[in-house]
Write a protein that holds these residues in place. Structure first.
Motif, short mmCIF file in Angstrom:
data_model
loop_
_atom_site.label_atom_id
_atom_site.label_comp_id
_atom_site.label_asym_id
_atom_site.label_seq_id
_atom_site.Cartn_x
_atom_site.Cartn_y
_atom_site.Cartn_z
N ASP A 64 0.85 -1.20 0.00
CA ASP A 64 0.00 0.00 0.00
C ASP A 64 0.88 1.25 0.00
O ASP A 64 1.88 1.32 0.71
CB ASP A 64 -0.91 0.02 1.23
CG ASP A 64 -2.00 -1.03 1.15
OD1 ASP A 64 -2.36 -1.44 0.02
OD2 ASP A 64 -2.50 -1.45 2.22
N GLY A 65 0.51 2.21 -0.81
CA GLY A 65 1.22 3.48 -0.86
C GLY A 65 2.51 3.45 -1.66
O GLY A 65 3.25 4.43 -1.69
N ALA A 66 2.81 2.33 -2.29
CA ALA A 66 4.04 2.24 -3.08
C ALA A 66 3.94 3.14 -4.30
O ALA A 66 2.89 3.28 -4.91
CB ALA A 66 4.29 0.81 -3.51
N ALA A 67 5.04 3.79 -4.61
CA ALA A 67 5.10 4.69 -5.76
C ALA A 67 6.46 4.51 -6.43
O ALA A 67 7.43 4.14 -5.77
CB ALA A 67 4.91 6.13 -5.31
N PRO A 68 6.52 4.79 -7.72
CA PRO A 68 7.81 4.68 -8.40
C PRO A 68 8.80 5.70 -7.81
O PRO A 68 8.39 6.78 -7.37
CB PRO A 68 7.50 5.04 -9.86
CG PRO A 68 6.03 5.14 -9.97
CD PRO A 68 5.46 5.20 -8.62
N PRO A 69 10.09 5.36 -7.80
CA PRO A 69 11.07 6.32 -7.28
C PRO A 69 11.15 7.54 -8.18
O PRO A 69 10.89 7.45 -9.40
CB PRO A 69 12.39 5.52 -7.29
CG PRO A 69 12.15 4.39 -8.21
CD PRO A 69 10.68 4.12 -8.23
N ALA A 70 11.50 8.66 -7.61
CA ALA A 70 11.61 9.90 -8.38
C ALA A 70 12.65 9.74 -9.49
O ALA A 70 12.44 10.17 -10.62
CB ALA A 70 11.96 11.07 -7.47
#
Length: 90
Positions: free
Chosen positions: A16-22
């Motif tokens: 949950d809440g995982a997002a690709p790195p900047a």
């Protein structure tokens, strides 16, 4: 859906809440360098999961196919068989 399919092939789920790195390019390079140190079986499982993700929509485009081949080459493992074989008529 493709990401979920690929993760499922590895027996994983996206936290949950995982997002690709900047800086995804640097993160991808680091991940691929680490993955090359995995066992051949683990690299094969990853290649199979990548193929499952690419084929999630039952269609693979040429760019998807080329990217999959690149990842397999970087991982030093053969592209998993995922297209049906056809025999030539005799």
């Amino acid at each position: 859906r493709a990401l979920d399919t690929g993760l499922a092939a590895l027996g994983m789920v996206l936290p949950d809440g995982a997002a690709p790195p900047a800086d995804w390019v640097t993160a991808t390079d680091a991940a691929l360098a680490a993955l090359r140190n995995c066992t051949p079986i683990a690299r094969g499982r990853l290649a199979t999961a990548l193929a499952a993700a690419a084929l999630e929509d039952q269609h693979i485009t040429q760019p998807e196919s080329e990217l999959l081949r690149c990842f397999c080459a970087i991982l030093q493992c053969p592209l998993p068989p995922f297209l049906p074989y056809r025999t030539a008529a005799a």
